[in-house]
Every structure is written in structure tokens, then in C-alpha cells.
Design a protein around this motif. Structure first.
Motif, PDB file in Angstrom:
ATOM      1  N   LEU A   1      50.990   2.637 -42.915  1.00 25.25           N
ATOM      2  CA  LEU A   1      50.135   3.810 -43.013  1.00 25.25           C
ATOM      3  C   LEU A   1      50.836   4.953 -43.725  1.00 25.25           C
ATOM      4  O   LEU A   1      50.282   5.604 -44.612  1.00 25.25           O
ATOM      5  CB  LEU A   1      49.688   4.251 -41.613  1.00 25.25           C
TER       6      LEU A   1
ATOM      7  N   PRO B   1      46.062  -0.201 -46.045  1.00 23.82           N
ATOM      8  CA  PRO B   1      45.481  -0.607 -44.754  1.00 23.82           C
ATOM      9  C   PRO B   1      45.969  -2.003 -44.377  1.00 23.82           C
ATOM     10  O   PRO B   1      45.748  -2.973 -45.109  1.00 23.82           O
ATOM     11  CB  PRO B   1      43.971  -0.587 -45.035  1.00 23.82           C
TER      12      PRO B   1
ATOM     13  N   GLN C   1      42.238   6.996 -47.812  1.00 21.45           N
ATOM     14  CA  GLN C   1      42.293   7.043 -46.353  1.00 21.45           C
ATOM     15  C   GLN C   1      42.280   8.486 -45.869  1.00 21.45           C
ATOM     16  O   GLN C   1      42.486   9.420 -46.651  1.00 21.45           O
ATOM     17  CB  GLN C   1      43.570   6.361 -45.843  1.00 21.45           C
TER      18      GLN C   1
ATOM     19  N   GLU D   1      36.049   4.357 -42.753  1.00 22.68           N
ATOM     20  CA  GLU D   1      36.718   3.166 -43.265  1.00 22.68           C
ATOM     21  C   GLU D   1      35.736   2.306 -44.043  1.00 22.68           C
ATOM     22  O   GLU D   1      34.545   2.250 -43.727  1.00 22.68           O
ATOM     23  CB  GLU D   1      37.322   2.357 -42.114  1.00 22.68           C
TER      24      GLU D   1
ATOM     25  N   TRP E   1      36.847  -3.581 -44.806  1.00 21.69           N
ATOM     26  CA  TRP E   1      38.063  -3.501 -44.008  1.00 21.69           C
ATOM     27  C   TRP E   1      37.742  -3.458 -42.522  1.00 21.69           C
ATOM     28  O   TRP E   1      38.461  -4.042 -41.708  1.00 21.69           O
ATOM     29  CB  TRP E   1      38.885  -2.284 -44.428  1.00 21.69           C
TER      30      TRP E   1
ATOM     31  N   GLN F   1      39.256  -6.188 -39.930  1.00 31.19           N
ATOM     32  CA  GLN F   1      39.988  -5.850 -38.714  1.00 31.19           C
ATOM     33  C   GLN F   1      39.365  -6.499 -37.483  1.00 31.19           C
ATOM     34  O   GLN F   1      40.078  -6.956 -36.577  1.00 31.19           O
ATOM     35  CB  GLN F   1      40.019  -4.333 -38.529  1.00 31.19           C
TER      36      GLN F   1
END
Length: 331
Positions: free
Chosen positions: A167, A173, A210, A229, A233, A237
Motif C-alpha cells: 500500500l 492493490p 487509490q 475500489e 478488484w 478480494q
């Protein structure tokens, strides 16, 4: 540190069915193009067991060092040159020092320093580590600059530290899963481990934007710029979050089948396996050269029972020298 895949690939959804043959001590790179994901899956068995059993680590220490080894394989196997990736922690916890040395393309060695009397005070891996820092170093060899990234350890796990590193340092990411356990095999307990690293790497750079990081010195109540987001992604996740520890270390479940289980609805492509081996770089000649770096008095102080004995911290190999061979001069 992106996970660039090798040249050859197989689409598990269209080219062939996923292999049912488990492969230990290897890293399997993969790509989920529909979600702009790239990643690596590590499965470890005999090589991990060899490293950990040479020191007979207590189970909590072995598990923690195993996690560090798997994390190192996920990152170090991405190197595209003959260099080294070194992961190292220095903390105030019961396990005060960890080091894992990955020498491309496939050689691993590792070592942990711990206070056995304090192990009982730790409830999890974060408690074993305590507070300090995690350093990740890329050594490209002689006459080349080193790259080092640092992240604070504040009582969390190595997974959490890896997320924080990507990060803040890489701004990619990233999600990491690590699992280490023991199985009963061949009449003894043997160490096994697995790990999964997944990164969101879309071609459009604006999709990588981000939310702002907290600057640390902003006035109280300052609102930071927030961003939603990317949906791809978010889905990636969620899929990674479904992976269970037993799946990562199951000796009967192949890496290809695990990836197909996770990503088959979106399509997953795998690339050439990257083999791993437990192999120390120490040697008698290397130790002899190391002894030459000490002062004459220090070498003389090493003589016990008319010999100099050096034990490698990584692999526990023992090297013995006569005082003359160690460069100790007679008075």
C-alpha cells in the motif's frame, strides 16, 4: 514488485483441465485477465520441512518462520535476474529476528532467533513478532545498487505487514494469504505450507488510483480524499478471502485445481512452475574467507581445544579448522 508471468501459459478453462497432480516446493504464477489480476501460488513440503527441522524450532517459531519463507517465495520468485531477495525482521517480541534469503532462481535458506522463555506470552504470530520493522531487500549483485523497502511491525501478522508494504511502498492493490501446518507422514510430523499473492494490475492507469494515505501530521478532523475500489478488484478480494488454510497446505489438492476452484467462473491462466529448493550457500572456503575478516586476536580467541569450530546459523553445518588453517599465528 509486480508478479510478471513467464512466457509460456496454459488456459485452464479452454486449453485443458487443471492437473490433479500436486507439486510441492514450487511457485505457480497465474493470471485472471477478466479481473486484471496477476498472482502467484506457493506450495511447500520437503524443502520447508528440511529448513525447519534442522533447528528443531518450537512449533510457534517454526510456523512463523514458515510464513516468512512462503512470503519470501511469493516475492523473490518474481526476480528476473540472478540476484537475491532477503526478508528480515527485527523486533522486541519473543521471536526477535527472522531472516529468509532467496537466491534466484530457486535457492532458499532461513533462520530465526527467539527467546524460548517468552514464547508462552504470545497468542498469535503478531504477538511472537512484537514491534519493530520488516525489511525487504533486493540485491542485484556486485556493482549494482540495492533496493530496500521497510514497513513497521506493530503487533500484527506478516500478512498485514505485506499489505501495508504494498500500500505504502509499491502502491499496488495486493492481497496475501499465508498458511503453515504440520502433517503426519512417514511416521513423523512434517511441515507444509502454502501462500497466495494476488495483485490488481489493470492496463488503464486511472483504474489504479487509490485513496490518499494519512499524512500523519494532518490536523484532527481532516477529511482525506476517498475513492471507491474498482469493481474488478473488489471481486478479486472476495474470491481470495474464500481460500481456507487447509486448501493452501492440502497435499492432495494440486495448485492448478485450487486456482481453478477459485477463479474458473472468470477464467484463469497458469504459467511455468518456478521450482524451489532448500540449499544453503555456505561452504568451507566461504567460512575460511570469513575468518580472514576477523582480527588476529579475535581469531585467536576462537580457538577451543586446539581447533576453531564454526556452525552455520542457516543450515547448522559445522566446519572445523586447525589454528593454522584459521590463520592463528603462534606467539
Amino acid at each position: 514488485m509486480t508478479t510478471n508471468p513467464p512466457d509460456t501459459d496454459i488456459n485452464l478453462d479452454t486449453s485443458r483441465a487443471p492437473s490433479a497432480v500436486p507439486v510441492d516446493d514450487a511457485v505457480l504464477p497465474f493470471e485472471v485477465a477478466a479481473l486484471d489480476l496477476r498472482g502467484r501460488l506457493t506450495r511447500m513440503g520437503p524443502a520447508l520441512d528440511d529448513i525447519l527441522t534442522k533447528h528443531a524450532y518450537p512449533a510457534p517459531v517454526g510456523k512463523l518462520l514458515g510464513e516468512a519463507i512462503v512470503l519470501t517465495t511469493l516475492l523473490g520468485s518474481a526476480l528476473k535476474f540472478d540476484g537475491r531477495f532477503i526478508l528480515q525482521t527485527q523486533t522486541d517480541g519473543p521471536v526477535s529476528f527472522l531472516v529468509v534469503d532467496f537466491q534466484a532462481p530457486d535457492r532458499l535458506r532461513a533462520y530465526a532467533r527467539f527467546d524460548e522463555a517468552r514464547l508462552a506470552e504470545a497468542k498469535d504470530s503478531g504477538g511472537l513478532l512484537g514491534k519493530g520493522h520488516l525489511a525487504m531487500t533486493i540485491d542485484q549483485g556486485a556493482d549494482m545498487s540495492r533496493y530496500q523497502g521497510l514497513v513497521a511491525l506493530t503487533g500484527g501478522s506478516l500478512e498485514e505487514a505485506a499489505h501495508e508494504y504494498f500500500l505504502r511502498s509499491e502502491q499496488i492493490p495486493t492481497r496475501v494469504r499465508l498458511a503453515v501446518g504440520e502433517e503426519w507422514s512417514g511416521g513423523k510430523h512434517r511441515w507444509r505450507a502454502g501462500g497466495l499473492l494476488t495483485q490488481f494490475l489493470p492496463q488503464a492507469p486511472e483504474r489504479l488510483r487509490q485513496a490518499d494515505l494519512h499524512p500523519g501530521d494532518a490536523p484532527e478532523g481532516t477529511e482525506l480524499h476517498a475513492m471507491e475500489e474498482d469493481e474488478a478488484w473488489v471481486e478479486g478480494q472476495l474470491l481470495v478471502a474464500t481460500v481456507e488454510d487447509i486448501e493452501l497446505i492440502d497435499p492432495a489438492l494440486s495448485g492448478e485445481r485450487l486456482l481453478y476452484r477459485l477463479f474458473h467462473e472468470r477464467g484463469v491462466r497458469v504459467f511455468d512452475l518456478v521450482p524451489l529448493q532448500a540449499r544453503c550457500s555456505c561452504s568451507r572456503d566461504a567460512v575460511a574467507n570469513m575468518l580472514k575478516s576477523f582480527s588476529p586476536q579475535d581469531r585467536a580467541d576462537m580457538v577451543k581445544d586446539d581447533k576453531v569450530v564454526v556452525t552455520c546459523e542457516f543450515c547448522s553445518s559445522v566446519y572445523q579448522f586447525t589454528p593454522h588453517e584459521a590463520g592463528v599465528t603462534e606467539n
